[in-house]
Enzyme design. Structure first.
Site, PDB file in Angstrom:
ATOM      1  N   PHE A 155       0.917  -1.002   0.200  1.00 39.27           N
ATOM      2  CA  PHE A 155      -0.099  -0.247  -0.081  1.00 39.27           C
ATOM      3  C   PHE A 155       0.785   1.373   0.078  1.00 39.27           C
ATOM      4  CE2 PHE A 155      -2.283  -3.561   2.364  1.00 39.27           C
ATOM      5  CZ  PHE A 155      -3.105  -3.456   1.137  1.00 39.27           C
ATOM      6  N   SER A 210       9.549   0.268  -0.217  1.00 41.22           N
ATOM      7  CA  SER A 210       8.494   0.780   0.283  1.00 41.22           C
ATOM      8  C   SER A 210       9.777   2.182   0.046  1.00 41.22           C
ATOM      9  CB  SER A 210       8.237   0.472   1.135  1.00 41.22           C
ATOM     10  OG  SER A 210       7.028   1.290   1.739  1.00 41.22           O
ATOM     11  N   ASP A 212      10.999   4.399   3.278  1.00 45.77           N
ATOM     12  CA  ASP A 212      12.232   5.527   4.494  1.00 45.77           C
ATOM     13  C   ASP A 212      11.318   4.112   5.809  1.00 45.77           C
ATOM     14  OD1 ASP A 212      13.563   6.303   2.582  1.00 45.77           O
ATOM     15  OD2 ASP A 212      12.911   8.353   3.059  1.00 45.77           O
ATOM     16  N   GLU A 217      11.582  -0.467  10.045  1.00 46.78           N
ATOM     17  CA  GLU A 217      11.535  -1.582  10.739  1.00 46.78           C
ATOM     18  C   GLU A 217      12.926  -2.785  10.824  1.00 46.78           C
ATOM     19  OE1 GLU A 217       7.518  -3.427  10.041  1.00 46.78           O
ATOM     20  OE2 GLU A 217       6.384  -1.347  10.147  1.00 46.78           O
ATOM     21  N   GLY A 242       7.384   4.752  -2.401  1.00 45.36           N
ATOM     22  CA  GLY A 242       6.697   5.029  -1.237  1.00 45.36           C
ATOM     23  C   GLY A 242       6.925   6.513  -1.400  1.00 45.36           C
ATOM     24  N   GLY A 586      11.206   9.516  10.010  1.00 46.28           N
ATOM     25  CA  GLY A 586      10.017  10.182   9.426  1.00 46.28           C
ATOM     26  C   GLY A 586       8.532   9.651  10.994  1.00 46.28           C
ATOM     27  N   GLU A 587       8.986   8.541  11.476  1.00 43.78           N
ATOM     28  CA  GLU A 587       8.285   8.090  12.835  1.00 43.78           C
ATOM     29  C   GLU A 587       7.942   8.921  13.433  1.00 43.78           C
ATOM     30  OE1 GLU A 587       6.430   5.394  11.619  1.00 43.78           O
ATOM     31  OE2 GLU A 587       7.457   5.026   9.922  1.00 43.78           O
TER      32      GLU A 587
END
Length: 617
Positions: A155, A210, A212, A217, A242, A586-587
């Site tokens: 996704f 995907s 970054d 993860e 992504g 970015g998290e």
């Protein structure tokens, strides 16, 4: 007495030269010359070209090659095919297959040996393998194909990640002869759980398809393992599908390619992956206010950058355009934040980050159906497809974009099959360079991939991670010997800045986005964290000019008085404004004081071979 070493090869040193026919057989004949950087093609008959079109194939644009034979018993020729991705007139890459006919000898065996000689030499050049000085080039020079685990967020990238992977990534890595297993992730932290259960010795690399976030993860999952010291050495790679593709932008620059976005960036990074080779990757250990740790390969942000990153999440359907819209909205509601930034300066200060500073530059066709999956004891939590006989069930999960296809290895997708459809001649069949030896991926059953952490030795004091640990938290990894505990005084050799800031950014590689060069002089393994900050008092127009200049890495040349920079080995950030947003790669993480230390070369990044395979002089 040992023979003297062969002289070093220059970009234009001829390695092989020969005459080939074309496929179909009624086409022209060519003289081919292979050099370390290109394949030169000159038409001989029916009429030599004064200005050959397509007569230079740069190895930087080649994904792989293969040998073939005719299905006609009377055809004694052998065939040699190369897969290229040249740039078109509008700049985008398009796939092209060039097939040449080895027919100078009287027997198929002799022609086959010649075709294999060329395919082997080209493969060695692409993968950075040495060629023998005596010219004895045989398929025995080639090692077994690398085994890659591909993790795909279906996704990602406005939901296009799976389509891009199926249409572009899988054909290209198959053309390169790489063995792979592909798994679609289904939820946050899924990739982290998967890598905790891997038998890592069976894989030569883990590649995320995907943005970054998926690589974040994977790296934190590797560092969560009891055997993290060995696990984190596993090479990791990224193929950008992504909305945030910062590391891929840095890999693209390191590989010597022009800046690119979208499909072009994906194809560039896929070409580099096909060549193999990697570099040490610095990882930043980040300790949060609660005492928990996570590891960053990209950035820590506070203020404008983190605000845009998190607030633009609601525009994720726009892909990378979400950041443009988020920047516009962020400028309209520009905030300042009071805080304290302290850092341990680098022992050797890098060159001034100006645009004049040079940017770092780096340098078988098998139709295969999936092997039947034996029963497995655990409940399957992922969907997979592979060219390796792994016992991974292929499932259709709720919300999955579409059923997984029956893949073909190294040249079996419909477009590639059409390359040798015959056009009046007998069609061609694969003729692999090497048979599968005992212990090869085709002959050996690999261990199943399980969810969660592997079993731990009885002497270990670490507890296995649980799925409900927040995404940012990591329990393993090396100690931070440069950092005193949060809340305690810092050593006297640290520098402290306090005031009102618009943004603070701590970045490891050169890129903040695929088209944002925040630290143009940074390298993957320079052992530094690059600190950039903008103090209050900057106008909206000046801040916008900074980000526009960042597209070319020229923002430090604007002379903006509010813009600051320092190279550091460690830093501490203490927000004094009660509310705000902090992000790591970015998290979003918990808001409050944090500190971080760079661990040089802790990981390994698949970047392609060193040096730049560019155009010959």
């Amino acid at each position: 007495m040992a023979p003297p070493p062969p002289p070093p090869l220059t970009a234009s040193t001829p390695l092989l030269h020969g005459e080939f026919g074309s496929y179909p057989a009624r086409g022209p004949r060519f003289a081919l010359t292979l050099t370390p950087q290109a394949l030169h093609i000159q038409r001989l008959r029916p009429k030599p070209e004064a200005r050959p079109r397509g007569g230079l194939v740069l190895l930087a644009e080649v994904s792989g090659c293969c040998t073939l034979r005719s299905r006609s018993p009377s055809d004694s020729a052998a065939y040699f095919c190369i897969y290229t991705y040249p740039r078109g007139r509008r700049g985008g890459r398009r796939r092209a297959a060039r097939t040449f006919r080895a027919d100078e000898a009287a027997t198929y065996e002799e022609n086959r040996a010649e075709a294999q000689r060329w395919a082997t030499a080209l493969t060695c050049l692409l993968r950075g393998l040495p060629l023998p000085g005596d010219g004895d080039i045989t398929p025995d020079l080639l090692p077994r194909p690398p085994r890659l685990l591909l993790l795909v967020n279906p996704f990602g990238g406005r939901g296009l990640a799976w389509q891009w992977c199926k249409n572009h990534v899988l054909p290209m890595i198959s053309e390169a002869g790489l063995s792979f297993n592909l798994i679609q992730t289904e939820r946050q932290n899924h990739a982290r759980e998967l890598v905790q259960g891997l038998s890592l010795s069976e894989w030569d690399g883990i590649v995320t398809v995907s943005g970054d976030g998926l690589l974040y993860e994977v790296l934190n999952g590797l560092l969560d393992r009891p055997d993290w010291k060995e696990a984190v050495k596993t090479p990791v790679g990224i193929l950008p599908c992504g909305s945030g593709n910062a590391l891929a932008g840095a890999v693209n620059q390191h590989g010597g390619f022009e800046p690119a976005l979208g499909i072009d960036l994906l194809l560039n990074c896929s070409l580099l992956l096909c060549r193999g080779g990697g570099r040490p990757l610095d990882l930043l250990s980040v300790t949060l206010a609660s005492g928990s740790r996570c590891f960053s390969f990209l950035s820590v942000a506070w203020g404008f950058v983190s605000d845009v990153d998190i607030q633009s999440e609601r525009f994720r359907a726009l892909g990378s355009a979400r950041f443009t819209l988020g920047t516009v909205l962020g400028l309209a509601t520009l905030h300042t934040y009071r805080g304290r930034l302290s850092y341990l300066p680098a022992t050797v200060e890098p060159a001034s980050p100006t645009p004049a500073h040079g940017l770092p530059r780096a340098k078988s066709e098998l139709t295969l159906a999936p092997a039947p999956a034996p029963p497995v004891a655990h409940s399957p939590l992922h969907r997979s497809v592979s060219d390796l006989p792994l016992p991974l069930p292929t499932l259709t999960s709720p919300g999955s974009p579409e059923p997984l296809p029956v893949l073909s290895l190294n040249g079996g997708c419909p477009e590639q099959v059409g390359d040798w459809g015959g056009a009046g001649d007998a069609p061609l069949s694969p003729d692999p360079l090497l048979p599968s030896p005992p212990g090869s991926p085709k002959a050996a059953q690999l261990s199943p991939i399980t969810e969660g952490a592997p079993e731990m030795p009885a002497s270990s004091e670490l507890l296995p991670p649980t799925p409900d640990i927040p995404v940012a938290i990591s329990t393993g990894g090396p100690p931070d010997h440069l950092l005193p505990p949060l809340g305690t005084p810092l050593p006297p050799d640290w520098v402290t800045l306090e005031g009102d800031f618009v943004l603070m950014l701590a970045i490891s590689p050169s890129h903040l986005g695929a088209d944002l060069v925040a630290a143009p002089h940074a390298r993957f393994d320079d052992g530094l964290v690059h600190l950039c900050w903008v103090r209050s008092g900057i106008s909206r127009a000046a801040l916008l000019r900074l980000f526009l200049a960042m597209e070319h890495g020229s923002h430090f040349s604007l002379g903006c008085p509010q813009l600051g920079y320092a190279a550091a080995r460690a830093f501490r950030l203490e927000p004094l404004t009660p509310r705000g947003v902090l992000t790591v790669d970015g998290e979003q993480v918990e808001y409050g004081p944090l500190q971080a230390q760079m661990h040089p070369g802790l990981g390994t990044l698949l970047t392609g071979p060193p040096g730049c395979l560019g155009r010959e002089p």
